[in-house]
Design an enzyme around this catalytic site. Structure first.
Site, PDB file in Angstrom:
ATOM      1  N   ILE A  13       0.837  -1.204   0.000  1.00  0.00           N
ATOM      2  CA  ILE A  13       0.000   0.000   0.000  1.00  0.00           C
ATOM      3  C   ILE A  13       0.874   1.257   0.000  1.00  0.00           C
ATOM      4  O   ILE A  13       0.593   2.234  -0.699  1.00  0.00           O
ATOM      5  CB  ILE A  13      -0.993  -0.032   1.186  1.00  0.00           C
ATOM      6  CG1 ILE A  13      -1.884  -1.277   1.045  1.00  0.00           C
ATOM      7  CG2 ILE A  13      -1.850   1.229   1.210  1.00  0.00           C
ATOM      8  CD1 ILE A  13      -2.844  -1.516   2.194  1.00  0.00           C
ATOM      9  N   THR A  37       9.427  -6.708   4.714  1.00  0.00           N
ATOM     10  CA  THR A  37       8.365  -7.204   3.831  1.00  0.00           C
ATOM     11  C   THR A  37       8.249  -6.308   2.593  1.00  0.00           C
ATOM     12  O   THR A  37       7.697  -6.734   1.584  1.00  0.00           O
ATOM     13  CB  THR A  37       6.979  -7.257   4.531  1.00  0.00           C
ATOM     14  OG1 THR A  37       6.672  -5.956   5.013  1.00  0.00           O
ATOM     15  CG2 THR A  37       6.979  -8.242   5.677  1.00  0.00           C
ATOM     16  N   ASP A  60      14.897   0.790   9.998  1.00  0.00           N
ATOM     17  CA  ASP A  60      13.743   0.340  10.773  1.00  0.00           C
ATOM     18  C   ASP A  60      12.846   1.557  10.979  1.00  0.00           C
ATOM     19  O   ASP A  60      13.301   2.702  10.904  1.00  0.00           O
ATOM     20  CB  ASP A  60      14.186  -0.216  12.132  1.00  0.00           C
ATOM     21  CG  ASP A  60      14.853  -1.574  11.993  1.00  0.00           C
ATOM     22  OD1 ASP A  60      14.635  -2.230  10.948  1.00  0.00           O
ATOM     23  OD2 ASP A  60      15.598  -1.955  12.907  1.00  0.00           O
ATOM     24  N   PHE A  82       2.698   3.588   6.788  1.00  0.00           N
ATOM     25  CA  PHE A  82       2.138   2.316   6.302  1.00  0.00           C
ATOM     26  C   PHE A  82       2.936   1.130   6.843  1.00  0.00           C
ATOM     27  O   PHE A  82       2.686  -0.006   6.450  1.00  0.00           O
ATOM     28  CB  PHE A  82       2.226   2.255   4.770  1.00  0.00           C
ATOM     29  CG  PHE A  82       1.487   3.335   4.049  1.00  0.00           C
ATOM     30  CD1 PHE A  82       0.178   3.155   3.658  1.00  0.00           C
ATOM     31  CD2 PHE A  82       2.111   4.545   3.746  1.00  0.00           C
ATOM     32  CE1 PHE A  82      -0.509   4.146   2.976  1.00  0.00           C
ATOM     33  CE2 PHE A  82       1.440   5.544   3.061  1.00  0.00           C
ATOM     34  CZ  PHE A  82       0.124   5.348   2.670  1.00  0.00           C
ATOM     35  N   ASN A 101       7.129  -4.117  16.386  1.00  0.00           N
ATOM     36  CA  ASN A 101       7.158  -3.278  15.184  1.00  0.00           C
ATOM     37  C   ASN A 101       5.987  -2.295  15.143  1.00  0.00           C
ATOM     38  O   ASN A 101       6.178  -1.085  14.974  1.00  0.00           O
ATOM     39  CB  ASN A 101       7.124  -4.156  13.929  1.00  0.00           C
ATOM     40  CG  ASN A 101       7.230  -3.322  12.665  1.00  0.00           C
ATOM     41  OD1 ASN A 101       8.290  -2.793  12.353  1.00  0.00           O
ATOM     42  ND2 ASN A 101       6.127  -3.158  11.958  1.00  0.00           N
ATOM     43  N   SER A 126      -7.023  -0.025  10.909  1.00  0.00           N
ATOM     44  CA  SER A 126      -7.635  -1.200  10.284  1.00  0.00           C
ATOM     45  C   SER A 126      -9.030  -1.459  10.832  1.00  0.00           C
ATOM     46  O   SER A 126      -9.318  -1.167  11.999  1.00  0.00           O
ATOM     47  CB  SER A 126      -6.750  -2.411  10.586  1.00  0.00           C
ATOM     48  OG  SER A 126      -7.401  -3.598  10.215  1.00  0.00           O
ATOM     49  N   TYR A 150      -2.968  -8.272  16.042  1.00  0.00           N
ATOM     50  CA  TYR A 150      -2.821  -7.257  14.996  1.00  0.00           C
ATOM     51  C   TYR A 150      -3.785  -6.081  15.268  1.00  0.00           C
ATOM     52  O   TYR A 150      -3.376  -4.913  15.312  1.00  0.00           O
ATOM     53  CB  TYR A 150      -3.102  -7.889  13.623  1.00  0.00           C
ATOM     54  CG  TYR A 150      -3.255  -6.878  12.536  1.00  0.00           C
ATOM     55  CD1 TYR A 150      -2.187  -6.071  12.157  1.00  0.00           C
ATOM     56  CD2 TYR A 150      -4.482  -6.685  11.892  1.00  0.00           C
ATOM     57  CE1 TYR A 150      -2.333  -5.120  11.164  1.00  0.00           C
ATOM     58  CE2 TYR A 150      -4.636  -5.738  10.905  1.00  0.00           C
ATOM     59  CZ  TYR A 150      -3.561  -4.960  10.546  1.00  0.00           C
ATOM     60  OH  TYR A 150      -3.704  -4.001   9.574  1.00  0.00           O
ATOM     61  N   LYS A 154      -3.108  -1.888  16.409  1.00  0.00           N
ATOM     62  CA  LYS A 154      -3.683  -0.699  15.760  1.00  0.00           C
ATOM     63  C   LYS A 154      -4.486   0.122  16.780  1.00  0.00           C
ATOM     64  O   LYS A 154      -4.449   1.352  16.780  1.00  0.00           O
ATOM     65  CB  LYS A 154      -4.585  -1.123  14.592  1.00  0.00           C
ATOM     66  CG  LYS A 154      -3.834  -1.810  13.459  1.00  0.00           C
ATOM     67  CD  LYS A 154      -2.934  -0.840  12.733  1.00  0.00           C
ATOM     68  CE  LYS A 154      -2.134  -1.487  11.636  1.00  0.00           C
ATOM     69  NZ  LYS A 154      -1.205  -0.574  10.965  1.00  0.00           N
ATOM     70  N   HIS A 198      -3.905 -13.391   1.330  1.00  0.00           N
ATOM     71  CA  HIS A 198      -5.146 -12.671   0.992  1.00  0.00           C
ATOM     72  C   HIS A 198      -5.900 -13.336  -0.158  1.00  0.00           C
ATOM     73  O   HIS A 198      -5.299 -13.875  -1.091  1.00  0.00           O
ATOM     74  CB  HIS A 198      -4.827 -11.222   0.623  1.00  0.00           C
ATOM     75  CG  HIS A 198      -4.275 -10.452   1.773  1.00  0.00           C
ATOM     76  ND1 HIS A 198      -2.940 -10.201   1.910  1.00  0.00           N
ATOM     77  CD2 HIS A 198      -4.874  -9.929   2.855  1.00  0.00           C
ATOM     78  CE1 HIS A 198      -2.748  -9.531   3.035  1.00  0.00           C
ATOM     79  NE2 HIS A 198      -3.909  -9.350   3.629  1.00  0.00           N
ATOM     80  N   ASP A 294     -11.498 -15.234  11.994  1.00  0.00           N
ATOM     81  CA  ASP A 294     -12.201 -14.524  10.912  1.00  0.00           C
ATOM     82  C   ASP A 294     -13.617 -14.137  11.349  1.00  0.00           C
ATOM     83  O   ASP A 294     -14.454 -15.006  11.611  1.00  0.00           O
ATOM     84  CB  ASP A 294     -12.346 -15.441   9.683  1.00  0.00           C
ATOM     85  CG  ASP A 294     -11.137 -15.416   8.772  1.00  0.00           C
ATOM     86  OD1 ASP A 294     -10.249 -14.560   8.982  1.00  0.00           O
ATOM     87  OD2 ASP A 294     -11.081 -16.242   7.850  1.00  0.00           O
TER      88      ASP A 294
HETATM   89  N1  UFG Z   1     -10.037 -16.674   2.428  1.00  0.00           N
HETATM   90  C1  UFG Z   1     -10.265 -17.940   1.905  1.00  0.00           C
HETATM   91  N2  UFG Z   1      -9.209 -18.577   1.327  1.00  0.00           N
HETATM   92  C2  UFG Z   1      -7.959 -18.022   1.220  1.00  0.00           C
HETATM   93  C3  UFG Z   1      -7.755 -16.717   1.753  1.00  0.00           C
HETATM   94  C4  UFG Z   1      -8.827 -16.070   2.351  1.00  0.00           C
HETATM   95  O1  UFG Z   1     -11.366 -18.485   1.980  1.00  0.00           O
HETATM   96  O2  UFG Z   1      -7.043 -18.673   0.690  1.00  0.00           O
HETATM   97  C5  UFG Z   1     -11.170 -15.969   3.074  1.00  0.00           C
HETATM   98  C6  UFG Z   1     -10.863 -15.613   4.520  1.00  0.00           C
HETATM   99  O3  UFG Z   1     -11.111 -16.702   5.372  1.00  0.00           O
HETATM  100  C7  UFG Z   1     -11.805 -14.407   4.729  1.00  0.00           C
HETATM  101  C8  UFG Z   1     -11.832 -13.736   3.336  1.00  0.00           C
HETATM  102  O4  UFG Z   1     -11.378 -14.740   2.414  1.00  0.00           O
HETATM  103  O5  UFG Z   1     -13.086 -14.855   5.027  1.00  0.00           O
HETATM  104  C9  UFG Z   1     -10.911 -12.530   3.230  1.00  0.00           C
HETATM  105  O6  UFG Z   1      -9.615 -12.925   3.723  1.00  0.00           O
HETATM  106  P1  UFG Z   1      -8.294 -12.065   3.518  1.00  0.00           P
HETATM  107  O7  UFG Z   1      -7.171 -12.836   4.118  1.00  0.00           O
HETATM  108  O8  UFG Z   1      -8.169 -11.653   2.087  1.00  0.00           O
HETATM  109  O9  UFG Z   1      -8.578 -10.733   4.344  1.00  0.00           O
HETATM  110  P2  UFG Z   1      -9.019 -10.529   5.886  1.00  0.00           P
HETATM  111  O10 UFG Z   1     -10.464 -10.114   5.858  1.00  0.00           O
HETATM  112  O11 UFG Z   1      -8.685 -11.706   6.718  1.00  0.00           O
HETATM  113  O12 UFG Z   1      -8.070  -9.362   6.374  1.00  0.00           O
HETATM  114  C10 UFG Z   1      -7.824  -8.160   5.648  1.00  0.00           C
HETATM  115  C11 UFG Z   1      -6.458  -7.641   6.047  1.00  0.00           C
HETATM  116  C12 UFG Z   1      -6.435  -7.272   7.517  1.00  0.00           C
HETATM  117  C13 UFG Z   1      -7.569  -6.298   7.816  1.00  0.00           C
HETATM  118  C14 UFG Z   1      -8.906  -6.844   7.318  1.00  0.00           C
HETATM  119  C15 UFG Z   1      -9.970  -5.791   7.482  1.00  0.00           C
HETATM  120  O13 UFG Z   1      -5.465  -8.626   5.786  1.00  0.00           O
HETATM  121  O14 UFG Z   1      -5.197  -6.671   7.801  1.00  0.00           O
HETATM  122  O15 UFG Z   1      -8.813  -7.191   5.938  1.00  0.00           O
HETATM  123  O16 UFG Z   1     -11.176  -6.162   6.924  1.00  0.00           O
HETATM  124  F1  UFG Z   1      -7.664  -6.129   9.145  1.00  0.00           F
END
Ligand code: UFG
Length: 337
Positions: A13, A37, A60, A82, A101, A126, A150, A154, A198, A294
């Protein structure tokens, strides 16, 4: 012309924001990144495209030995931060990495910028601060009840910024991101996480044949199709909101906390259908159990962003997927995947 610090400017980002700022202004930036990263490749692409408007300081986040000498030499007009670790699952098994961090180094950065009389601070917060919300869409007035480390990191920084907000020499914007996806149209920077967790990048990688299948986590949520619902926002819309937030706090001289989402939810199945349609690939989807931590549904209210910033998300889920697909294809053709 102004000069900004962009902490975490080599990450997904951060680098998209630098590109956005370069394209829409004549400002200069210093990217601070320790490349843990973040990617040097993103810094090099930005330098190639924007030349002497881009400076890079490998450091850092809040390293006083690197930052003090640098800031003694130059006037900085604001900081965009970020530079955080952002994987919910990882934060649960390695909390120290996150508190060190995301909290300790951010506090050090804040201390340094106050010492150098840099007033304006835009912070990447977030939706994770809300935990499992009681009401949807989530407004900024909802209580912060993070359910993972996490989200706690925040929340802690938001609390510190609130504690500092009585000072005349500090004004902040805290931007609570929902699910960010996609990349810049010219494919200069892009999204690269290692490991990738993601949904959208994993789905497009699977469509490219780089993975055998996609694991769908959870089909028994209390949602219309049983899969989790998220509010996806295109990274370029998100970057535009950062600049709007900076302008707002500079003019109003008051702190601002605002959600950045589209106010529209998509289930995991709807996202996967969009990816399959855009890519033309019917990749395999294997249904698995829920991923721990989740929440079932996260959808932003974007009323405050509209009112305070005159901003709303413009790009569709299809545009996010199209740009993520173009990016992964380019990297694959360049032999980088
Ligand atoms: N998912 C799958 N399979 C995968 C990856 C994800 O089914 O291989 C599902 C997850 O379980 C979740 C959805 O897709 O239900 C979205 O998952 P992401 O990992 O893409 O994103 P998250 O919602 O877990 O998290 C992201 C950011 C966080 C932030 C959050 C806020 O990574 O830092 O959005 O909504 F906090």
């Amino acid at each position: 012309m102004s000069h900004f610090l962009v902490a975490g400017g080599a990450g997904y980002i951060g680098s998209n924001f630098v590109k956005y700022l370069m394209d829409t202004s004549d400002h200069e930036v210093t990217l601070i990144d320790n490349l843990s990263t973040g990617r040097m490749e993103a810094v090099e692409s930005l330098k190639e495209q924007y030349g002497s408007r881009i400076f890079f300081l490998k450091s850092d986040l809040g390293d006083p030995e690197k930052l003090h000498p640098y800031l003694h030499k130059r006037t900085v007009d604001g900081v965009f931060h970020f530079g955080a670790f952002s994987l919910v699952g990882e934060s649960q098994y390695d909390p120290m990495k996150y508190y060190y961090n995301n909290v300790a180094c951010t506090l050090s950065l804040l201390k340094i910028i106050l010492e150098h009389e840099i007033r304006h601070f835009v912070f990447s917060s977030s939706a994770a601060v809300y935990g499992i919300p009681e009401k949807t869409p989530i407004t900024e007035a909802a209580e912060r009840k993070p359910i993972n480390h996490y989200g706690k990191t925040k929340t802690m920084i938001e609390e510190v910024m609130e504690a500092l907000s009585g000072r005349e020499d500090f004004v902040y914007a805290s931007l609570r991101y929902f699910n960010v996806a996609g990349t810049d149209e010219e494919l200069v920077v892009g999204e690269c996480h290692d490991p990738e967790t993601h949904l959208i990048p994993i789905a497009v990688k699977t469509a490219l044949g780089l993975r055998d299948h996609l694991a769908l986590f959870g089909t028994d949520y209390p949602t219309p199709d049983g899969t989790a619902v998220r509010d996806y926002i295109h990274v370029t819309d998100l970057c535009r909101a950062h600049w709007a937030a900076f302008e707002k706090i500079r003019k109003a001289n008051e702190p601002l906390t605002v959600n950045l989402g589209s106010a529209r939810g998509y289930s995991v199945r709807e996202v996967l259908e969009t990816v399959q349609r855009v890519t033309g690939s019917r990749f395999r989807i294997l249904e698995e159990g829920r991923r721990p931590g989740d929440p079932p549904v996260l959808i932003a209210s974007s009323e405050k962003a509209k009112k305070e910033l005159g901003w709303q998300a413009e790009r569709s889920l299809e545009e996010m997927v199209t740009s993520a697909w173009a990016w992964e294809k380019k990297r694959s053709e360049d032999g980088l995947l």
